[in-house]
Each structure stands twice: as C-alpha cells, then as structure tokens.
Design an enzyme around this catalytic site. Structure first.
Site, PDB file in Angstrom:
ATOM      1  N   ASP A   1      77.438  12.079  63.631  1.00  0.00           N
ATOM      2  CA  ASP A   1      77.897  13.158  64.516  1.00  0.00           C
ATOM      3  C   ASP A   1      79.358  12.979  64.954  1.00  0.00           C
ATOM      4  O   ASP A   1      79.919  13.870  65.596  1.00  0.00           O
ATOM      5  CB  ASP A   1      76.994  13.257  65.761  1.00  0.00           C
TER       6      ASP A   1
ATOM      7  N   ARG B   1      67.097  19.094  55.284  1.00  0.00           N
ATOM      8  CA  ARG B   1      66.552  18.352  56.425  1.00  0.00           C
ATOM      9  C   ARG B   1      65.030  18.390  56.336  1.00  0.00           C
ATOM     10  O   ARG B   1      64.367  19.090  57.103  1.00  0.00           O
ATOM     11  CB  ARG B   1      67.112  18.905  57.732  1.00  0.00           C
TER      12      ARG B   1
ATOM     13  N   CYS C   1      71.970  23.183  62.114  1.00  0.00           N
ATOM     14  CA  CYS C   1      73.274  23.279  61.452  1.00  0.00           C
ATOM     15  C   CYS C   1      73.106  23.141  59.947  1.00  0.00           C
ATOM     16  O   CYS C   1      72.178  22.495  59.477  1.00  0.00           O
ATOM     17  CB  CYS C   1      74.185  22.171  61.965  1.00  0.00           C
TER      18      CYS C   1
ATOM     19  N   ARG D   1      76.491  25.183  70.763  1.00  0.00           N
ATOM     20  CA  ARG D   1      75.140  24.595  70.738  1.00  0.00           C
ATOM     21  C   ARG D   1      75.109  23.217  71.379  1.00  0.00           C
ATOM     22  O   ARG D   1      74.078  22.785  71.884  1.00  0.00           O
ATOM     23  CB  ARG D   1      74.663  24.467  69.292  1.00  0.00           C
TER      24      ARG D   1
ATOM     25  N   LYS E   1      72.847  16.145  74.723  1.00  0.00           N
ATOM     26  CA  LYS E   1      71.991  17.173  74.081  1.00  0.00           C
ATOM     27  C   LYS E   1      70.812  16.528  73.363  1.00  0.00           C
ATOM     28  O   LYS E   1      69.664  16.944  73.540  1.00  0.00           O
ATOM     29  CB  LYS E   1      72.833  17.977  73.073  1.00  0.00           C
ATOM     30  N   ASN E   2      71.114  15.525  72.549  1.00  0.00           N
ATOM     31  CA  ASN E   2      70.052  14.977  71.700  1.00  0.00           C
ATOM     32  C   ASN E   2      69.071  14.087  72.465  1.00  0.00           C
ATOM     33  O   ASN E   2      68.082  13.622  71.898  1.00  0.00           O
ATOM     34  CB  ASN E   2      70.659  14.236  70.502  1.00  0.00           C
TER      35      ASN E   2
HETATM   36  N1  EPU Z   1      65.213  12.872  56.656  1.00  0.00           N
HETATM   37  C1  EPU Z   1      64.304  12.979  55.642  1.00  0.00           C
HETATM   38  N2  EPU Z   1      62.988  13.243  55.957  1.00  0.00           N
HETATM   39  C2  EPU Z   1      62.594  13.417  57.254  1.00  0.00           C
HETATM   40  C3  EPU Z   1      63.539  13.306  58.296  1.00  0.00           C
HETATM   41  C4  EPU Z   1      64.857  13.027  57.963  1.00  0.00           C
HETATM   42  O1  EPU Z   1      64.640  12.822  54.457  1.00  0.00           O
HETATM   43  O2  EPU Z   1      61.401  13.648  57.475  1.00  0.00           O
HETATM   44  C5  EPU Z   1      66.621  12.591  56.323  1.00  0.00           C
HETATM   45  C6  EPU Z   1      67.518  13.782  56.699  1.00  0.00           C
HETATM   46  O3  EPU Z   1      67.505  14.754  55.683  1.00  0.00           O
HETATM   47  C7  EPU Z   1      68.869  13.120  56.871  1.00  0.00           C
HETATM   48  C8  EPU Z   1      68.499  11.725  57.429  1.00  0.00           C
HETATM   49  O4  EPU Z   1      67.116  11.539  57.123  1.00  0.00           O
HETATM   50  O5  EPU Z   1      69.493  12.981  55.639  1.00  0.00           O
HETATM   51  C9  EPU Z   1      68.710  11.573  58.919  1.00  0.00           C
HETATM   52  O6  EPU Z   1      67.956  12.544  59.613  1.00  0.00           O
HETATM   53  P1  EPU Z   1      67.351  12.327  61.066  1.00  0.00           P
HETATM   54  O7  EPU Z   1      65.924  12.721  61.010  1.00  0.00           O
HETATM   55  O8  EPU Z   1      67.703  10.972  61.563  1.00  0.00           O
HETATM   56  O9  EPU Z   1      68.160  13.388  61.883  1.00  0.00           O
HETATM   57  P2  EPU Z   1      67.575  14.503  62.856  1.00  0.00           P
HETATM   58  O10 EPU Z   1      66.534  13.924  63.715  1.00  0.00           O
HETATM   59  O11 EPU Z   1      67.275  15.715  62.109  1.00  0.00           O
HETATM   60  C10 EPU Z   1      69.221  13.925  64.797  1.00  0.00           C
HETATM   61  C11 EPU Z   1      70.221  14.663  65.612  1.00  0.00           C
HETATM   62  C12 EPU Z   1      71.417  14.994  64.737  1.00  0.00           C
HETATM   63  C13 EPU Z   1      72.009  13.697  64.221  1.00  0.00           C
HETATM   64  C14 EPU Z   1      70.931  12.907  63.458  1.00  0.00           C
HETATM   65  C15 EPU Z   1      71.403  11.559  62.977  1.00  0.00           C
HETATM   66  C16 EPU Z   1      68.864  15.856  67.192  1.00  0.00           C
HETATM   67  C17 EPU Z   1      68.351  17.152  67.677  1.00  0.00           C
HETATM   68  N3  EPU Z   1      69.624  15.888  66.105  1.00  0.00           N
HETATM   69  O12 EPU Z   1      68.855  14.806  63.740  1.00  0.00           O
HETATM   70  O13 EPU Z   1      72.367  15.627  65.588  1.00  0.00           O
HETATM   71  O14 EPU Z   1      73.084  13.976  63.354  1.00  0.00           O
HETATM   72  O15 EPU Z   1      69.789  12.712  64.305  1.00  0.00           O
HETATM   73  O16 EPU Z   1      71.882  10.784  64.017  1.00  0.00           O
HETATM   74  O17 EPU Z   1      68.626  14.819  67.806  1.00  0.00           O
HETATM   75  C18 EPU Z   1      74.131  17.064  66.110  1.00  0.00           C
HETATM   76  O18 EPU Z   1      73.930  16.783  67.304  1.00  0.00           O
HETATM   77  O19 EPU Z   1      75.132  17.703  65.710  1.00  0.00           O
HETATM   78  C19 EPU Z   1      73.164  16.634  65.107  1.00  0.00           C
HETATM   79  C20 EPU Z   1      73.118  17.147  63.885  1.00  0.00           C
END
Ligand code: EPU
Length: 422
Positions: A306, A122, A117, A398, A23-24
């Site tokens: 995850d 975020r 989620c 999802r 998915k990701n």
């Molecule tokens: N963060 C910030 N500022 C930002 C971006 C992130 O403070 O501008 C913080 C977030 O709040 C969080 C941490 O950094 O505490 C990590 O966030 P990250 O941006 O790495 O996560 P994401 O890109 O929002 C993706 C996956 C998530 C997975 C995370 C970490 C996708 C669509 N989602 O989320 O997947 O948990 O990376 O590996 O790629 C899932 O599949 O269930 C899922 C939540």
C-alpha cells in the site's frame, strides 16, 4: 458531476497533522461488531467512503448503526444478508469480512463477490479453504459466495500465503467456533493485531497475534465493547513520503517509529532528518533530489504494497536508476502509465518497474485507477512543474479523509473541483 483534484507543484510542506484511524483496521472491527447482539462502539473511524459503504451494508442487514463524530455504534440484534447488497459489495473488498462474520453468527451466508480497487486478481480461495477446514461448505457461483455450517469446529489451518483478509475472516469465524483453531502462516500486519485485540475485548480468546501462528480458543458468546483502531499507518507513510519528495518540516501525529523505519531507508536525501517519539514522527527535508533506491513489497513487516505507488512517485525524480518490485498484487502499476504523461522514464518488466530519475516532471491530466495509486499521483503532481488535473478522486476518497485538504493545510497547492462528467 464529479470531483477532480487540481494541483500545482513546487511548494514544500510545513506544519503538523494528526492521522485518522486506520481504514484497514476499522473495516474488520465494524464487521466484528455483528458477532454479538450487544452494542459495540468503534472509535476514531475516518470519514471515508469505504467506512460509509460498510455502515450502509450493516444497516441494510438489519443492524442499528449510529455515527457520532468519529465513533460508530453498532447494535446487531438480528442480522440477515440483504437483497440489495450486490452493488455495495461490488464496490469494496472489505465486504469480504461479512462472509466470516455472518457465517460465524448465522451458520449460513450468501454474499455477492467483493469488489475493490483494480490492482489484480483477488481470489478468495484461502478464505474459503480455511472456512472448509472449520467445517463449512463453501462455494462460489454466479457471482455469489455461499457458505454454510451447522456448527464451526476449531482446526489447524495452514495458509498457503499470509493473506490479510483471510486471516481476518478466519479469526472472526474461529472466535466463536467450538474448540481450538490454529492459523499457521497467517498474516502479521498491525491490523490483525487490532482485530485480535478487539475480539479479546469482546470476550474472545485469541493469542499469538503479530506472529505467524495465531491460536484461538472459541467461546460460546461474545459481548459488547469499545474498540479502538490504531492510526492509519498508510496515511502516515504517505505524508512522510510527501515531505521526503517535496521538502519541508512536518510532524505527523499518530505515525510511529515503525512507519518511519519501514520507509526511511528508501528515501534518503542528504539533508533529510527524521525523528520519532511517542506522539508522532517529524520529518525535515530540504526537498533536494533523493538517491535512487531498490525496493520490493512483501507481507508485513517488510515494505507494504500500500506504500508502493507513493514510493514510486518519489523515485521519479531521484538521482539515478531505481527499481521497485511488487510481489503482493499482480497488477499494481497502473500509476506508471500516468507518471509517464508527466515526463517520467519508466520501464516495466513483469512485476518490476525500473525508473530512471528525471530532473523535472511536468503537470498533466491524470487518472487514478485505485486508492494508493491515486495518492501516488497527488504526490507526483505536487512535485511537478505546472498544473495537473487528477480524475478518479472517488478511489482516493475510499481511504484518505480529504487528502487534498490535509496536503493543502500543510501548504501544498491542491484543491477539489466539481466538474461536468464527460
Ligand atoms: N490472495 C489469494 N487468495 C486469497 C486471498 C488473497 O491468492 O484467498 C492473494 C491476493 O490475490 C494478493 C495477495 O494474496 O495477491 C495478498 O492479498 P491479501 O488477502 O493479503 O489482501 P487483502 O486482504 O485483499 C488487504 C488490504 C489491502 C492491502 C492488502 C495487503 C483491506 C481491506 N485491504 O487486502 O489494502 O493492500 O491487505 O496488505 O484490509 C488498500 O488499503 O489500498 C488496500 C488495497
């Protein structure tokens, strides 16, 4: 009407299963498809609701999207953010990729804030800071993100945290920016490698993916390509943990040694054997109680956040006291309160959960609040005595393609039931 899962515990798992595309990885690849007006095909796309929502967004923006089995073809001759994107963006975090892709393609983008989620704040500051370094004016107001730029210009961007989504968004922008961009302290997840590989297949010039510095030499134009995501390492990991918890003999095709190595240290039971070859991973386990463990989530290559709820489910019946610390998201323990309904003994202090393993769990009425938490509830329900009813299936759908079907094909007693909404 809504779907729930009804599960009765006590059965080991047996058989083999192939894991679908990640998915990701698929979601950013679909976003990358709008960087060119030529046709892009993304293979091995899972039938999950986040992919449906992304294809729906692309269609509303004016792209031609056609699904043929697991292949999705996108042709984005003209794309425009659409008026009716708000609800869909609010439902999924991955809509954030449209920010980078649309800014790169059109020089201006206004999209509703992404949802996703309920696992903690975020924010988008790392995304927006990076885009500002590339020359964009970026702001958030009234639930909307607005970015504009006449021409993105390459820059050195030092990320304060290796955010997966920000790295992906900035890769999308940098691919077509003028000159060289360096993403420093960027994310190293396999999904980043998949996106870099995809951009290169489209004519981009990305190097260093998988390390913490990625260099991108922007090109004027990207072209069409066929993009292939890796199998979903989180789905694979969920199944590996299911066997460790429930016992059995399962081969997970598409799982890799890396998936196994990142989980095996935590879920050792005396009679567990696991092996990996090029095709997949085989786990054989007698289903006895595993040893208690200490685990801490962190960016790749350490333990994936995850996998945390599924690992949490394994700790519930482990022999001794386990500790799990969540460092990636602030609020990713909603499943703990649900596990307590099953007789689990859990103490939460800040970002650490202390779990005192119990001899037995009992079935209960459970409610998933997020995707991976929902998978954790399914695992715990299958390890419990009696019947559990799991609500919040829409979260599980999802990211898992029929998780209940996969588990029941392997012998678990779990089924989807349509019930009246109360
Ligand atoms: N963060 C910030 N500022 C930002 C971006 C992130 O403070 O501008 C913080 C977030 O709040 C969080 C941490 O950094 O505490 C990590 O966030 P990250 O941006 O790495 O996560 P994401 O890109 O929002 C993706 C996956 C998530 C997975 C995370 C970490 C996708 C669509 N989602 O989320 O997947 O948990 O990376 O590996 O790629 C899932 O599949 O269930 C899922 C939540």
């Amino acid at each position: 009407m809504k779907d729930i899962f009804v599960a009765t515990g006590g059965r080991p798992l047996k058989g083999s299963i192939r894991v679908h595309g990640a998915k990701n990885a698929v979601l950013p690849l679909l976003a990358a498809s709008i960087l060119t007006d030529e046709a892009v095909a993304v293979d091995d796309c899972p039938f999950i609701s986040d992919v449906d929502a992304m294809t729906c967004l692309l269609t509303r923006m004016g792209a031609q999207v056609e699904r043929m089995g697991r292949r999705i073809c996108v042709r984005a001759k003209d794309v425009m953010p659409a008026e009716d994107m708000k609800e869909l963006c609010g439902a999924m975090r991955s809509s954030m990729f449209l920010l980078g892709a649309l800014l790169a393609r059109q020089g201006e983008v206004r999209v509703p804030l992404p949802g996703g989620c309920k696992i903690g704040d975020r924010p988008l500051d790392i995304h927006l800071d990076g885009m500002a370094k590339l020359g964009a004016e970026a702001s958030v107001s009234a639930g909307e993100v607005h970015c504009r730029c006449s021409r993105l210009k390459g820059a050195d961007i030092v990320m304060r945290y290796p955010s997966v989504g920000a790295t992906e968004n900035l890769l999308l922008c940098a691919a077509v920016a003028e000159g060289r961009t360096r993403l420093i302290n960027c994310a190293r997840e396999p999904e980043i490698i998949a996106l870099a590989r995809a951009l290169n297949a489209m004519g981009g010039r990305v190097r260093g993916e998988g390390s913490s510095v990625i260099t991108v030499d922007g090109v004027d134009k990207l072209h069409g390509a066929t993009l292939v995501p890796d199998p979903d390492r989180i789905v694979a990991g969920t199944l590996i943990l299911a066997v460790a918890l429930l016992g059995g003999d399962v081969t997970v095709f598409g799982a890799s040694k890396r998936d196994l190595d990142s989980l095996l240290p935590y879920v050792c039971s005396p009679d567990m054997r696991a092996s990996a070859d090029g095709a997949g991973v085989r786990v054989v386990c007698d289903g006895g109680r595993m040893r208690a463990f200490e685990a801490c989530t962190a960016p790749y290559p350490l333990l994936a956040t995850d996998m945390q709820p599924q690992l949490f489910a394994c700790a519930l019946k482990a022999r001794g006291v386990s500790r799990i610390t969540e460092t990636v998201f602030r609020n990713r323990f909603a499943h703990a309160r649900q596990f307590e309904k099953m007789g689990a003994k859990i103490y939460l202090t800040g970002s650490t959960a202390t779990i005192v393993g119990v001899d037995a769990l009992r079935g209960a009425a459970l409610k998933a609040d997020d995707l991976r938490g929902g998978a954790g509830l399914c695992l715990a329900a299958l390890a419990a005595e009696g019947e559990s009813r799991i609500e919040g299936v829409e979260y599980i759908d999802r990211g898992y393609e029929g998780l209940e079907e996969t588990l029941s094909l392997l012998g678990a007693d779990i089924r989807r039931v349509r019930v009246d909404e109360k």
